[in-house]
Design a protein around this motif. Structure first.
Motif, PDB file in Angstrom:
ATOM      1  N   ALA A  35     -74.834 -39.651  12.868  1.00  0.00           N
ATOM      2  CA  ALA A  35     -75.276 -40.537  14.061  1.00  0.00           C
ATOM      3  C   ALA A  35     -75.210 -39.996  15.250  1.00  0.00           C
ATOM      4  O   ALA A  35     -76.002 -40.055  16.211  1.00  0.00           O
ATOM      5  N   TYR A  36     -73.981 -39.379  15.419  1.00  0.00           N
ATOM      6  CA  TYR A  36     -73.699 -38.701  16.688  1.00  0.00           C
ATOM      7  C   TYR A  36     -74.945 -37.442  16.990  1.00  0.00           C
ATOM      8  O   TYR A  36     -75.322 -37.313  17.981  1.00  0.00           O
ATOM      9  N   GLY A  37     -75.291 -36.728  15.982  1.00  0.00           N
ATOM     10  CA  GLY A  37     -76.269 -35.856  16.147  1.00  0.00           C
ATOM     11  C   GLY A  37     -77.468 -36.354  16.564  1.00  0.00           C
ATOM     12  O   GLY A  37     -78.225 -35.876  17.378  1.00  0.00           O
ATOM     13  N   MET A  38     -77.939 -37.462  15.899  1.00  0.00           N
ATOM     14  CA  MET A  38     -79.161 -38.174  15.982  1.00  0.00           C
ATOM     15  C   MET A  38     -79.018 -38.636  17.459  1.00  0.00           C
ATOM     16  O   MET A  38     -80.306 -38.736  18.031  1.00  0.00           O
ATOM     17  N   TYR A  39     -78.154 -39.365  17.846  1.00  0.00           N
ATOM     18  CA  TYR A  39     -77.858 -39.660  19.124  1.00  0.00           C
ATOM     19  C   TYR A  39     -78.069 -38.770  20.176  1.00  0.00           C
ATOM     20  O   TYR A  39     -78.895 -39.130  21.143  1.00  0.00           O
ATOM     21  N   CYS A  40     -77.559 -37.938  20.151  1.00  0.00           N
ATOM     22  CA  CYS A  40     -77.650 -36.439  21.160  1.00  0.00           C
ATOM     23  C   CYS A  40     -79.341 -36.029  20.985  1.00  0.00           C
ATOM     24  O   CYS A  40     -79.889 -35.860  22.007  1.00  0.00           O
ATOM     25  N   LEU A  41     -79.700 -35.963  20.038  1.00  0.00           N
ATOM     26  CA  LEU A  41     -81.198 -35.580  19.841  1.00  0.00           C
ATOM     27  C   LEU A  41     -82.196 -36.704  20.427  1.00  0.00           C
ATOM     28  O   LEU A  41     -82.990 -36.462  21.295  1.00  0.00           O
ATOM     29  N   MET A  42     -81.688 -37.966  20.218  1.00  0.00           N
ATOM     30  CA  MET A  42     -82.552 -38.949  21.141  1.00  0.00           C
ATOM     31  C   MET A  42     -82.340 -38.792  22.520  1.00  0.00           C
ATOM     32  O   MET A  42     -83.440 -39.046  23.237  1.00  0.00           O
ATOM     33  N   GLY A  43     -81.240 -38.568  23.035  1.00  0.00           N
ATOM     34  CA  GLY A  43     -80.994 -38.268  24.153  1.00  0.00           C
ATOM     35  C   GLY A  43     -81.692 -37.182  24.891  1.00  0.00           C
ATOM     36  O   GLY A  43     -82.245 -37.164  25.975  1.00  0.00           O
ATOM     37  N   ILE A 141     -69.370 -42.946  19.478  1.00  0.00           N
ATOM     38  CA  ILE A 141     -69.712 -42.765  18.182  1.00  0.00           C
ATOM     39  C   ILE A 141     -68.662 -41.430  17.495  1.00  0.00           C
ATOM     40  O   ILE A 141     -68.611 -41.505  16.226  1.00  0.00           O
ATOM     41  N   LEU A 142     -68.243 -40.809  18.264  1.00  0.00           N
ATOM     42  CA  LEU A 142     -67.388 -39.730  17.791  1.00  0.00           C
ATOM     43  C   LEU A 142     -65.958 -40.163  17.306  1.00  0.00           C
ATOM     44  O   LEU A 142     -65.349 -39.588  16.470  1.00  0.00           O
ATOM     45  N   ILE A 143     -65.521 -41.344  17.996  1.00  0.00           N
ATOM     46  CA  ILE A 143     -64.122 -41.740  17.610  1.00  0.00           C
ATOM     47  C   ILE A 143     -63.917 -41.960  15.862  1.00  0.00           C
ATOM     48  O   ILE A 143     -62.922 -41.372  15.661  1.00  0.00           O
ATOM     49  N   PRO A 144     -64.959 -42.483  15.412  1.00  0.00           N
ATOM     50  CA  PRO A 144     -64.614 -42.635  13.787  1.00  0.00           C
ATOM     51  C   PRO A 144     -65.148 -41.385  13.092  1.00  0.00           C
ATOM     52  O   PRO A 144     -64.706 -41.007  11.877  1.00  0.00           O
ATOM     53  N   ALA A 145     -65.888 -40.617  13.553  1.00  0.00           N
ATOM     54  CA  ALA A 145     -66.424 -39.099  13.002  1.00  0.00           C
ATOM     55  C   ALA A 145     -65.478 -38.298  12.919  1.00  0.00           C
ATOM     56  O   ALA A 145     -65.074 -37.483  12.074  1.00  0.00           O
ATOM     57  N   VAL A 146     -64.363 -38.095  14.318  1.00  0.00           N
ATOM     58  CA  VAL A 146     -63.203 -37.143  14.133  1.00  0.00           C
ATOM     59  C   VAL A 146     -62.051 -37.882  14.675  1.00  0.00           C
ATOM     60  O   VAL A 146     -61.540 -37.673  15.641  1.00  0.00           O
ATOM     61  N   PRO A 147     -61.607 -38.742  13.651  1.00  0.00           N
ATOM     62  CA  PRO A 147     -60.107 -39.431  14.097  1.00  0.00           C
ATOM     63  C   PRO A 147     -59.284 -38.479  14.246  1.00  0.00           C
ATOM     64  O   PRO A 147     -58.924 -37.657  13.603  1.00  0.00           O
ATOM     65  N   GLY A 148     -58.302 -38.710  15.445  1.00  0.00           N
ATOM     66  CA  GLY A 148     -57.269 -37.890  15.693  1.00  0.00           C
ATOM     67  C   GLY A 148     -57.617 -36.615  16.297  1.00  0.00           C
ATOM     68  O   GLY A 148     -56.602 -36.124  16.543  1.00  0.00           O
ATOM     69  N   TRP A 149     -58.801 -36.515  16.480  1.00  0.00           N
ATOM     70  CA  TRP A 149     -59.230 -35.086  17.224  1.00  0.00           C
ATOM     71  C   TRP A 149     -58.906 -35.004  18.566  1.00  0.00           C
ATOM     72  O   TRP A 149     -59.263 -36.331  19.321  1.00  0.00           O
ATOM     73  N   SER A 150     -58.626 -34.116  19.378  1.00  0.00           N
ATOM     74  CA  SER A 150     -58.333 -34.151  20.794  1.00  0.00           C
ATOM     75  C   SER A 150     -58.217 -32.811  21.083  1.00  0.00           C
ATOM     76  O   SER A 150     -57.931 -31.743  20.446  1.00  0.00           O
ATOM     77  N   VAL A 151     -58.311 -32.352  22.549  1.00  0.00           N
ATOM     78  CA  VAL A 151     -58.304 -31.066  23.104  1.00  0.00           C
ATOM     79  C   VAL A 151     -57.386 -30.993  24.284  1.00  0.00           C
ATOM     80  O   VAL A 151     -57.473 -32.002  24.975  1.00  0.00           O
ATOM     81  N   PRO A 152     -56.672 -29.988  24.440  1.00  0.00           N
ATOM     82  CA  PRO A 152     -55.883 -29.880  25.764  1.00  0.00           C
ATOM     83  C   PRO A 152     -56.815 -29.804  27.009  1.00  0.00           C
ATOM     84  O   PRO A 152     -57.825 -29.357  26.974  1.00  0.00           O
ATOM     85  N   PHE A 153     -56.424 -30.620  28.203  1.00  0.00           N
ATOM     86  CA  PHE A 153     -57.098 -30.716  29.272  1.00  0.00           C
ATOM     87  C   PHE A 153     -56.134 -30.958  30.286  1.00  0.00           C
ATOM     88  O   PHE A 153     -55.617 -31.905  30.399  1.00  0.00           O
ATOM     89  N   THR A 154     -56.170 -29.939  31.253  1.00  0.00           N
ATOM     90  CA  THR A 154     -55.250 -30.046  32.416  1.00  0.00           C
ATOM     91  C   THR A 154     -53.928 -30.519  32.234  1.00  0.00           C
ATOM     92  O   THR A 154     -53.620 -31.492  32.796  1.00  0.00           O
ATOM     93  N   GLY A 155     -53.264 -29.891  31.293  1.00  0.00           N
ATOM     94  CA  GLY A 155     -51.814 -30.233  31.240  1.00  0.00           C
ATOM     95  C   GLY A 155     -51.518 -31.496  30.347  1.00  0.00           C
ATOM     96  O   GLY A 155     -50.396 -32.053  29.939  1.00  0.00           O
ATOM     97  N   GLY A 156     -52.847 -32.144  29.927  1.00  0.00           N
ATOM     98  CA  GLY A 156     -52.457 -33.223  28.603  1.00  0.00           C
ATOM     99  C   GLY A 156     -53.398 -33.046  27.625  1.00  0.00           C
ATOM    100  O   GLY A 156     -53.886 -31.811  27.334  1.00  0.00           O
ATOM    101  N   TRP A 157     -53.916 -34.018  26.943  1.00  0.00           N
ATOM    102  CA  TRP A 157     -54.877 -33.989  25.909  1.00  0.00           C
ATOM    103  C   TRP A 157     -56.005 -34.986  26.184  1.00  0.00           C
ATOM    104  O   TRP A 157     -55.787 -36.167  26.715  1.00  0.00           O
TER     105      TRP A 157
END
Length: 191
Positions: A35-43, A141-157
């Motif tokens: 759904a995320y991929g389709m949403y991006c394609l639609m955008g 849309i990504l929340i349920p697709a990649v639960p628990g996923w995060s990336v480092p960002f300016t000293g936080g996540w």
């Protein structure tokens, strides 16, 4: 009449039921990822249909009519499904509701003003509102697709939920401002 830009716009409308099905299917991460991929394609098609129509000089009445409808159908469908699946919940429903109500009100206002042959051009701020809205819904849309996923960002996540909910509220704020701008123009033409 069926130019490439109009075909791209129609493809977004016809893709909405598939997008909803992928989002609604009971709790499968792959569905949300697709759904995320389709949403991006639609955008992307939303960007290119307008760009191509202007670049090739093929802006049509059908395209002018269908493009905002395609956007509103997609946004409303995603908001409704994500709310129904409790991805958007709690106080965040207020931001989603503000966005939906503005979409309905502006559509009605444009229809009213169209009967008076008054055009209301899209402002730069309204384009920013759309950008934040699209980023917000894509992130949610990504929340349920990649639960628990995060990336480092300016000293936080940072994770899809934080991006999604912050941009949803920014979009809701811009929605109020741009909605008021449209209403102010409309009020000048009402008795």
């Amino acid at each position: 009449m069926l130019t490439l830009p109009n075909i791209l716009t129609l493809s977004r409308i016809f893709a909405v039921p598939v997008l909803v099905w992928l989002l609604w299917w009971p709790a499968w991460r792959l569905g949300y990822g697709l759904a995320y991929g389709m949403y991006c394609l639609m955008g992307i098609t939303d960007y290119f249909d307008g760009y191509l129509a202007r670049a090739k000089g093929t802006v049509s009445k059908l395209g002018v009519f269908l493009d905002p409808i395609a956007d509103k159908i997609m946004v409303a469908a995603v908001i409704l499904v994500l709310t129904g699946k409790n991805v958007i919940g709690g106080v965040h429903i207020i931001a989603a509701l503000v966005i939906l109500l503005r979409e309905i009100a502006v559509s009605g206002l444009r229809e009213f003003l169209g009967g008076l042959r008054v055009s209301v051009p899209v402002s730069k701020l309204a384009k920013w509102k759309t950008t934040f809205q699209m980023v917000a819904l894509g992130s949610l849309i990504l929340i349920p697709a990649v639960p628990g996923w995060s990336v480092p960002f300016t000293g936080g996540w940072i994770n899809p939920a934080s991006v999604g909910f912050v941009t949803l509220w920014v979009a809701a704020g811009l929605t109020l401002v741009t909605g008021w701008d449209y209403l102010r123009v409309g009020l000048k033409h009402m008795d």
